[in-house]
Design a protein around this motif. Structure first.
Motif, PDB file in Angstrom:
ATOM      1  N   GLU A  77       4.607   3.360  -1.210  1.00 50.83           N
ATOM      2  CA  GLU A  77       3.968   2.077  -0.885  1.00 50.83           C
ATOM      3  C   GLU A  77       4.104   1.059  -2.021  1.00 50.83           C
ATOM      4  OE1 GLU A  77       1.579   5.466   0.950  1.00 50.83           O
ATOM      5  OE2 GLU A  77       2.393   4.984  -1.038  1.00 50.83           O
ATOM      6  N   PHE A  78       4.195   1.561  -3.258  1.00 53.22           N
ATOM      7  CA  PHE A  78       4.294   0.699  -4.432  1.00 53.22           C
ATOM      8  C   PHE A  78       5.335   1.267  -5.385  1.00 53.22           C
ATOM      9  CE2 PHE A  78       0.011   0.190  -2.747  1.00 53.22           C
ATOM     10  CZ  PHE A  78      -0.131  -1.185  -2.707  1.00 53.22           C
ATOM     11  N   THR A  79       5.787   0.408  -6.306  1.00 51.25           N
ATOM     12  CA  THR A  79       6.827   0.782  -7.263  1.00 51.25           C
ATOM     13  C   THR A  79       6.196   1.108  -8.610  1.00 51.25           C
ATOM     14  OG1 THR A  79       8.349  -0.737  -6.162  1.00 51.25           O
ATOM     15  CG2 THR A  79       8.946   0.004  -8.386  1.00 51.25           C
ATOM     16  N   PRO A  80       6.603   2.209  -9.252  1.00 51.64           N
ATOM     17  CA  PRO A  80       6.079   2.503 -10.589  1.00 51.64           C
ATOM     18  C   PRO A  80       6.255   1.310 -11.531  1.00 51.64           C
ATOM     19  CG  PRO A  80       7.253   4.402  -9.754  1.00 51.64           C
ATOM     20  CD  PRO A  80       7.474   3.293  -8.766  1.00 51.64           C
ATOM     21  N   GLY A  81       5.201   1.008 -12.279  1.00 53.09           N
ATOM     22  CA  GLY A  81       5.201  -0.131 -13.185  1.00 53.09           C
ATOM     23  C   GLY A  81       4.674  -1.408 -12.575  1.00 53.09           C
ATOM     24  N   GLN A  82       4.486  -1.426 -11.242  1.00 51.96           N
ATOM     25  CA  GLN A  82       4.012  -2.623 -10.557  1.00 51.96           C
ATOM     26  C   GLN A  82       2.561  -2.914 -10.944  1.00 51.96           C
ATOM     27  OE1 GLN A  82       4.501  -2.296  -6.312  1.00 51.96           O
ATOM     28  NE2 GLN A  82       3.985  -4.444  -5.918  1.00 51.96           N
ATOM     29  N   GLN A  83       2.278  -4.181 -11.198  1.00 50.76           N
ATOM     30  CA  GLN A  83       0.924  -4.625 -11.536  1.00 50.76           C
ATOM     31  C   GLN A  83       0.050  -4.585 -10.292  1.00 50.76           C
ATOM     32  OE1 GLN A  83       1.189  -8.533 -13.249  1.00 50.76           O
ATOM     33  NE2 GLN A  83      -0.194  -8.050 -14.920  1.00 50.76           N
ATOM     34  N   VAL A  84      -1.133  -3.957 -10.404  1.00 45.58           N
ATOM     35  CA  VAL A  84      -2.016  -3.834  -9.248  1.00 45.58           C
ATOM     36  C   VAL A  84      -3.472  -3.857  -9.696  1.00 45.58           C
ATOM     37  CG1 VAL A  84      -0.397  -2.496  -7.821  1.00 45.58           C
ATOM     38  CG2 VAL A  84      -1.968  -1.304  -9.365  1.00 45.58           C
ATOM     39  N   VAL A  85      -4.341  -4.086  -8.717  1.00 44.37           N
ATOM     40  CA  VAL A  85      -5.769  -3.830  -8.877  1.00 44.37           C
ATOM     41  C   VAL A  85      -6.191  -2.942  -7.718  1.00 44.37           C
ATOM     42  CG1 VAL A  85      -6.187  -6.017 -10.055  1.00 44.37           C
ATOM     43  CG2 VAL A  85      -6.486  -5.877  -7.573  1.00 44.37           C
ATOM     44  N   ALA A  86      -7.314  -2.243  -7.903  1.00 45.82           N
ATOM     45  CA  ALA A  86      -7.862  -1.401  -6.839  1.00 45.82           C
ATOM     46  C   ALA A  86      -9.371  -1.562  -6.840  1.00 45.82           C
ATOM     47  CB  ALA A  86      -7.477   0.059  -7.047  1.00 45.82           C
ATOM     48  N   MET A  87      -9.975  -1.400  -5.660  1.00 47.67           N
ATOM     49  CA  MET A  87     -11.427  -1.550  -5.566  1.00 47.67           C
ATOM     50  C   MET A  87     -11.948  -0.904  -4.295  1.00 47.67           C
ATOM     51  SD  MET A  87     -11.509  -5.580  -4.504  1.00 47.67           S
ATOM     52  CE  MET A  87      -9.820  -5.911  -4.988  1.00 47.67           C
ATOM     53  N   MET A  88     -13.205  -0.522  -4.331  1.00 49.08           N
ATOM     54  CA  MET A  88     -13.971  -0.072  -3.174  1.00 49.08           C
ATOM     55  C   MET A  88     -13.298   1.111  -2.473  1.00 49.08           C
ATOM     56  SD  MET A  88     -16.587  -2.082  -3.345  1.00 49.08           S
ATOM     57  CE  MET A  88     -17.413  -2.000  -1.761  1.00 49.08           C
ATOM     58  N   GLY A  89     -13.546   1.242  -1.181  1.00 49.74           N
ATOM     59  CA  GLY A  89     -12.955   2.316  -0.394  1.00 49.74           C
ATOM     60  C   GLY A  89     -13.429   3.703  -0.783  1.00 49.74           C
ATOM     61  N   GLY A  90     -14.578   3.808  -1.430  1.00 49.93           N
ATOM     62  CA  GLY A  90     -15.075   5.114  -1.868  1.00 49.93           C
ATOM     63  C   GLY A  90     -14.854   5.403  -3.335  1.00 49.93           C
ATOM     64  N   MET A  91     -14.171   4.486  -4.047  1.00 51.58           N
ATOM     65  CA  MET A  91     -13.939   4.681  -5.487  1.00 51.58           C
ATOM     66  C   MET A  91     -15.264   4.908  -6.215  1.00 51.58           C
ATOM     67  SD  MET A  91     -11.081   1.919  -6.816  1.00 51.58           S
ATOM     68  CE  MET A  91     -11.140   2.516  -8.518  1.00 51.58           C
ATOM     69  N   GLY A  92     -15.290   5.939  -7.047  1.00 48.60           N
ATOM     70  CA  GLY A  92     -16.448   6.182  -7.885  1.00 48.60           C
ATOM     71  C   GLY A  92     -17.667   6.673  -7.148  1.00 48.60           C
ATOM     72  N   ARG A  93     -17.541   6.958  -5.876  1.00 44.63           N
ATOM     73  CA  ARG A  93     -18.638   7.511  -5.078  1.00 44.63           C
ATOM     74  C   ARG A  93     -18.184   8.778  -4.336  1.00 44.63           C
ATOM     75  NH1 ARG A  93     -23.095   4.112  -3.851  1.00 44.63           N
ATOM     76  NH2 ARG A  93     -23.466   2.800  -5.681  1.00 44.63           N
ATOM     77  N   GLN A  94     -17.193   8.599  -3.448  1.00 45.01           N
ATOM     78  CA  GLN A  94     -16.667   9.751  -2.704  1.00 45.01           C
ATOM     79  C   GLN A  94     -15.536  10.454  -3.451  1.00 45.01           C
ATOM     80  OE1 GLN A  94     -17.485   6.786  -0.611  1.00 45.01           O
ATOM     81  NE2 GLN A  94     -19.378   7.972  -0.614  1.00 45.01           N
ATOM     82  N   TYR A  95     -14.853   9.706  -4.313  1.00 44.32           N
ATOM     83  CA  TYR A  95     -13.808  10.300  -5.152  1.00 44.32           C
ATOM     84  C   TYR A  95     -13.809   9.572  -6.486  1.00 44.32           C
ATOM     85  CZ  TYR A  95     -11.260   6.278  -3.228  1.00 44.32           C
ATOM     86  OH  TYR A  95     -10.895   5.010  -2.839  1.00 44.32           O
ATOM     87  N   ASP A  96     -13.119  10.151  -7.474  1.00 44.84           N
ATOM     88  CA  ASP A  96     -13.173   9.621  -8.835  1.00 44.84           C
ATOM     89  C   ASP A  96     -12.669   8.183  -8.897  1.00 44.84           C
ATOM     90  OD1 ASP A  96     -14.256  11.929  -9.909  1.00 44.84           O
ATOM     91  OD2 ASP A  96     -12.305  12.788 -10.421  1.00 44.84           O
ATOM     92  N   GLY A  97     -13.335   7.383  -9.745  1.00 46.33           N
ATOM     93  CA  GLY A  97     -13.046   5.968  -9.818  1.00 46.33           C
ATOM     94  C   GLY A  97     -12.351   5.534 -11.085  1.00 46.33           C
TER      95      GLY A  97
END
Length: 325
Positions: A77-97
């Motif tokens: 889905e993404f290329t190694p080295g690509q700049q990204v952000v991530a948020m929500m979707g269970g981060m830090g609650r249902q799985y490690d954030g």
């Protein structure tokens, strides 16, 4: 292969937070491993750490957002080295954030971005902009020319909401309990900074006798009735935040609680509510100096205990950020 991370075994005081060494997680197909460069602190992580969160599992690496580069995306889905952000979707609650050197998240929680902003600034933006954008457009459905009240204006989301609303063409009123912060709100472009003495409705109606068209509640249910009273007939209040840790209404009776004709809604959305095109636009505006997002302080990862104490005490105006490396 090992990494540094903050691991919660259960509820702890801020001063008990420590950086540990754990294994680097492996992403399954459909997930993405991000090399984290920075992450913002959020009130929901305080709730988790203090034992106030619902639906959380332990042990867990907290953190509902992160900024960095793609390290591995087995689904392509993404290329190694690509700049990204991530948020929500269970981060830090249902799985490690995001409180780690690497985090593994579902591809759907990842937003690509291209920018020359420093990592600390980019790390401040994802959840703050997502929550502000969603509250304004999904929760309130704002329109240019409206009057708009932010209750809890010096919080990170309050700052972002005021700035985004001004950019959209609204007249903005914003509150703070600290008189020393009124000038900060003015510097951010707020039209009417208001000192919150618990009776905001009276002060709002001195400026706008009919009340405001839209209001964003970030403090909690303890002040929500007053915010509703500050809002015009056919106006809308969006309940998004609980800075006071008050988020329920005992024995809620709508006819007695809600002023006639005032609408109450809520927002607690996901990363999908902030399209990649909108996030890139906001990032570009920040980079051009046209979107004055405020970062209160940047911490090193080893200062996570101090950072959480500042957040818990409400001593920040704007966003607190942790730089991982």
């Amino acid at each position: 292969m090992e990494m540094r991370a903050v691991v919660l075994g259960g509820p702890v005081a801020a001063g008990e937070l420590r950086v540990s060494t754990v294994g680097v997680p492996e992403p399954p197909v459909g997930w993405v491993r991000i090399k984290v460069e920075a992450f913002g602190l959020n009130r929901s992580e305080y709730h988790l750490r203090a034992g106030l969160a619902t639906g959380a599992k332990f042990p867990i690496i907290p953190g509902i957002e992160a900024a960095g580069t793609v390290d591995l995306a087995p689904g392509g889905e993404f290329t190694p080295g690509q700049q990204v952000v991530a948020m929500m979707g269970g981060m830090g609650r249902q799985y490690d954030g995001g409180y780690a050197e690497y985090t593994v998240v579902p591809a759907g929680s990842v937003i690509p971005v291209e920018t020359n902003l420093d990592w600390a600034t980019l790390g401040a933006l994802p959840e703050m902009l997502q929550t502000a954008h969603g509250s304004l457009h999904t929760g309130l459905g704002i329109q240019a020319g409206q009057t708009f009240l932010v209750r809890g204006g010096t919080s990170s989301v309050g700052v972002a909401a005021a700035v985004l609303a001004k950019d959209f063409g609204l007249t903005v009123l914003s509150t703070t309990r600290n008189p020393d912060r009124l000038d900060v709100l003015r510097e951010l472009g707020v039209d009417h900074p208001l000192l919150d003495d618990g009776n905001i409705a009276e002060n709002v109606r001195k400026l706008f006798p009919d009340g405001v068209d839209a209001a964003l509640e970030l403090v909690g249910t303890n002040v929500l009735p007053d915010t509703l009273k500050a809002t015009a007939v056919h106006g809308t209040v969006c309940f998004t935040g609980m800075l006071s840790d008050a988020w329920t209404i005992p024995d809620f009776y709508p006819i007695g609680y809600l002023p006639n004709g005032v609408r109450l809604t809520a927002y607690g959305g996901e990363s999908s509510d902030l399209p990649a095109e909108a996030f890139q636009r906001y990032v570009d505006l920040v980079a051009d100096g046209r979107l004055p997002i405020r970062i209160d302080r940047v911490f090193a990862m080893e200062e996570i205990a101090e950072a959480h104490q500042v957040m818990e005490d409400g001593r920040a105006v704007g966003k607190l950020v942790v730089r991982v490396n």
